[in-house]
Design a protein around this motif. Structure first.
Motif, short mmCIF file in Angstrom:
data_model
loop_
_atom_site.label_atom_id
_atom_site.label_comp_id
_atom_site.label_asym_id
_atom_site.label_seq_id
_atom_site.Cartn_x
_atom_site.Cartn_y
_atom_site.Cartn_z
N GLY A 165 0.84 -1.17 0.06
CA GLY A 165 0.05 0.08 0.04
C GLY A 165 0.96 1.40 -0.03
O GLY A 165 2.06 1.08 -0.72
N ILE A 166 0.33 2.41 0.67
CA ILE A 166 1.40 3.44 0.54
C ILE A 166 2.40 3.03 1.71
O ILE A 166 2.12 3.27 2.84
CB ILE A 166 0.41 4.78 1.05
CG1 ILE A 166 -0.82 4.82 0.00
CG2 ILE A 166 1.41 5.94 0.99
CD1 ILE A 166 -0.49 5.22 -1.41
N LYS A 174 -7.34 0.50 7.79
CA LYS A 174 -7.55 0.09 9.29
C LYS A 174 -6.40 0.40 10.18
O LYS A 174 -6.83 0.75 11.43
CB LYS A 174 -8.00 -1.50 8.95
CG LYS A 174 -8.98 -1.88 8.13
CD LYS A 174 -10.53 -1.06 8.56
CE LYS A 174 -11.40 -1.26 7.55
NZ LYS A 174 -12.38 -0.19 7.44
N VAL A 175 -5.28 0.20 9.73
CA VAL A 175 -4.20 0.32 10.70
C VAL A 175 -3.80 1.88 10.58
O VAL A 175 -3.31 2.22 9.25
CB VAL A 175 -2.95 -0.44 10.41
CG1 VAL A 175 -1.82 -0.25 11.14
CG2 VAL A 175 -3.29 -1.89 10.30
N GLN A 176 -3.92 2.67 11.53
CA GLN A 176 -3.86 3.99 11.25
C GLN A 176 -2.46 4.78 11.29
O GLN A 176 -2.15 5.49 12.35
CB GLN A 176 -4.73 4.83 12.37
CG GLN A 176 -6.42 4.69 12.36
CD GLN A 176 -7.10 5.37 11.19
OE1 GLN A 176 -6.87 6.49 11.12
NE2 GLN A 176 -7.31 4.50 10.20
N ARG A 177 -1.66 4.37 10.53
CA ARG A 177 -0.40 4.83 10.40
C ARG A 177 -0.12 4.51 8.78
O ARG A 177 -0.52 3.72 8.24
CB ARG A 177 0.65 3.99 11.25
CG ARG A 177 1.12 2.59 11.04
CD ARG A 177 2.01 2.24 11.90
NE ARG A 177 2.28 0.63 12.02
CZ ARG A 177 3.15 0.24 10.91
NH1 ARG A 177 3.55 0.87 9.95
NH2 ARG A 177 3.08 -1.24 10.84
N ILE A 178 1.15 5.35 8.54
CA ILE A 178 1.46 5.06 7.25
C ILE A 178 2.53 3.78 7.13
O ILE A 178 3.22 3.65 8.13
CB ILE A 178 2.20 6.41 6.50
CG1 ILE A 178 2.76 6.14 5.14
CG2 ILE A 178 3.46 6.78 7.41
CD1 ILE A 178 2.77 7.43 4.40
N GLY A 179 2.57 3.01 6.19
CA GLY A 179 3.48 1.91 6.02
C GLY A 179 4.95 2.21 5.87
O GLY A 179 5.26 3.40 5.66
N SER A 230 -0.85 -13.09 -4.22
CA SER A 230 -0.23 -11.55 -4.25
C SER A 230 -0.90 -11.31 -2.84
O SER A 230 -2.03 -11.46 -2.50
CB SER A 230 -1.39 -10.76 -5.49
OG SER A 230 -1.16 -11.40 -6.59
N ILE A 231 0.21 -10.63 -2.13
CA ILE A 231 -0.17 -10.54 -0.73
C ILE A 231 0.03 -8.89 -0.36
O ILE A 231 1.00 -8.53 -0.77
CB ILE A 231 0.80 -11.23 0.22
CG1 ILE A 231 0.69 -12.82 0.01
CG2 ILE A 231 0.58 -11.09 1.58
CD1 ILE A 231 1.80 -13.66 0.31
N VAL A 232 -0.99 -8.35 0.06
CA VAL A 232 -1.55 -7.22 0.38
C VAL A 232 -0.63 -6.46 1.62
O VAL A 232 -0.91 -7.36 2.53
CB VAL A 232 -2.68 -6.64 0.11
CG1 VAL A 232 -2.99 -5.05 0.63
CG2 VAL A 232 -3.34 -6.84 -1.19
N VAL A 233 0.19 -5.70 1.59
CA VAL A 233 0.95 -5.02 2.81
C VAL A 233 0.47 -3.49 2.81
O VAL A 233 1.38 -2.72 2.39
CB VAL A 233 2.24 -5.36 2.85
CG1 VAL A 233 2.95 -4.81 4.25
CG2 VAL A 233 2.73 -6.79 2.57
N ALA A 234 -0.86 -3.30 3.36
CA ALA A 234 -1.35 -1.90 3.21
C ALA A 234 -2.05 -1.39 4.34
O ALA A 234 -2.63 -0.27 4.27
CB ALA A 234 -2.02 -1.94 1.88
N GLY A 235 -2.07 -2.08 5.52
CA GLY A 235 -2.88 -1.76 6.70
C GLY A 235 -4.29 -1.88 6.48
O GLY A 235 -5.06 -1.25 7.46
N PHE A 236 -4.66 -2.38 5.46
CA PHE A 236 -6.04 -2.66 5.34
C PHE A 236 -6.15 -3.99 4.29
O PHE A 236 -5.15 -4.54 3.69
CB PHE A 236 -6.98 -1.59 4.84
CG PHE A 236 -6.52 -1.35 3.40
CD1 PHE A 236 -5.81 -0.31 2.89
CD2 PHE A 236 -7.16 -1.92 2.25
CE1 PHE A 236 -5.33 0.10 1.89
CE2 PHE A 236 -6.87 -1.42 1.08
CZ PHE A 236 -5.83 -0.43 0.74
N SER A 237 -7.53 -4.64 4.52
CA SER A 237 -7.48 -5.94 3.56
C SER A 237 -8.66 -5.29 2.51
O SER A 237 -9.42 -5.00 2.61
CB SER A 237 -8.05 -6.95 4.21
OG SER A 237 -8.46 -8.13 3.37
N LEU A 238 -8.22 -5.90 1.03
CA LEU A 238 -9.28 -5.72 0.17
C LEU A 238 -10.55 -6.60 0.39
O LEU A 238 -11.65 -6.21 -0.19
CB LEU A 238 -8.88 -5.94 -1.22
CG LEU A 238 -7.42 -4.94 -1.58
CD1 LEU A 238 -6.87 -5.68 -2.85
CD2 LEU A 238 -7.92 -3.69 -2.32
#
Ligand SMILES: NC(=O)c1ccc[n+]([C@@H]2O[C@H](COP(=O)([O-])OP(=O)(O)OC[C@H]3O[C@@H](n4cnc5c(N)ncnc54)[C@H](O)[C@@H]3O)[C@@H](O)[C@H]2O)c1
Length: 282
Positions: A218-219, A243-248, A272-280
């Motif tokens: 993610g960002i 969901k996770v309230q911080r920038i990666g 494909s594994i998302v690392v973004a502080g939220f889930s699609l």
């Protein structure tokens, strides 16, 4: 623990004090950790996510092949890893240039004995603007570096990776493959193409001992994403879905790559594994 560093330049080989030791450590002597005795190559690994991945894989015992297109950045990254006593070979490689990735492969084979893990991380986005207004030159640059380079580099490396047994390839895509960022059209498309490349190769390579997966950040706070994370309006909007309230941070991506290279992930491919502080999926 014996650790070593080598800094290799095309046409000019600099055997610094650690080179013979680098060859030893890449063949496994004195390496410890879950990736001990393995060699990992990460493209664009002198800063940001690529550097964090290189750092983590080296901490986990791998001998690292770091590279980037700017010699001074390679120098800095090699020195940083060396300063931690980690095992590293560094060389210049602009992944959009065939002669550079041919050199990269030759360097890894000659000085590290081969490669077990390839992380295709180098990526560019030279354009902010309309997709249909994108020039041929910009399309070529984005597709060459972001999509064609990983495929062509892997095609060179694959025969050598297979010979060494279980290997893993991780392509660094982007959340923009799933949620396109407005004004980053050609980039979004290149990152979507990487998902397709990964899925296709996961099928094609299934009979071989090579696993194919995508990291989908993610960002993440790096120079590359300044345009997004320094834009307060964008970040406030992102936080609503985040969901996770911080920038990666780059390190948030590195543990996953280490896991995908480890024996614990030996039955995982085509993901494909998302690392973004939220889930699609939420
Ligand atoms: N930062 C984010 O928010 C984010 C989000 C999703 C995906 N990504 C992807 O992660 C990857 C790394 O991005 P980052 O944020 O760490 O950026 P970064 O700018 O911090 O690092 C990029 C690295 O790639 C190198 N590089 C650039 N062009 C190159 C080329 N042609 N050949 C070789 N090396 C080259 C740079 O020198 C640098 O070491 C990129 O593929 C990017 O698309 C980043």
């Amino acid at each position: 623990m014996l650790r070593a560093v080598a800094w290799v330049q095309r046409g000019l080989f600099h055997p610094c004090a650690g080179l013979s030791a680098a060859l030893k450590s890449s063949s496994g002597i004195d390496q410890k950790g879950i990736l001990a005795n393995r060699v990992a190559m990460v493209t664009g690994s002198t800063s940001g996510i690529g550097f964090a991945i290189a750092w983590r894989l080296a901490q986990d015992g791998a001998h690292m092949v770091v590279s980037s297109w700017k010699p001074q950045n390679v120098d800095r990254a090699v020195a940083a890893l060396q300063g931690e006593g980690l095992s590293v070979t560094g060389t210049v490689c602009h992944v959009g240039k065939a002669e550079d990735w041919e050199w990269l492969v030759a360097t890894a084979l000659e000085h590290c004995g081969g490669v077990d893990f390839l992380v295709c991380n180098a990526g560019v986005n030279p354009l902010v603007g309309s997709t249909l207004g994108t020039s041929k030159q910009v399309w070529d640059k984005i597709l060459n570096v972001n999509v064609k380079a990983p495929a062509l580099l892997l095609s060179q490396l694959l025969p050598h990776m297979e010979k060494r047994g279980r290997g893993a390839v991780i392509l660094v895509s982007s959340i923009s493959a799933y949620i396109p960022h407005v004004e980053l059209g050609a980039y979004n498309i290149s990152k979507t193409a990487l998902l397709g490349l990964m899925r296709t190769l996961a099928m094609e390579l299934a009979p071989k001992p090579i696993l194919m997966n995508c990291l989908v950040p993610g960002i993440i706070k790096t120079d590359f994403s300044k345009i997004l994370h320094q834009n307060e309006a964008f970040w406030n909007l992102s936080k609503e879905s985040q969901k996770v309230q911080r920038i990666g941070q780059p390190e948030d991506c590195a543990g996953l790559v280490s896991f995908l290279c480890s024996p614990d992930a030996s039955y995982i491919t085509g993901e494909s594994i998302v690392v973004a502080g939220f889930s699609l999926r939420l």
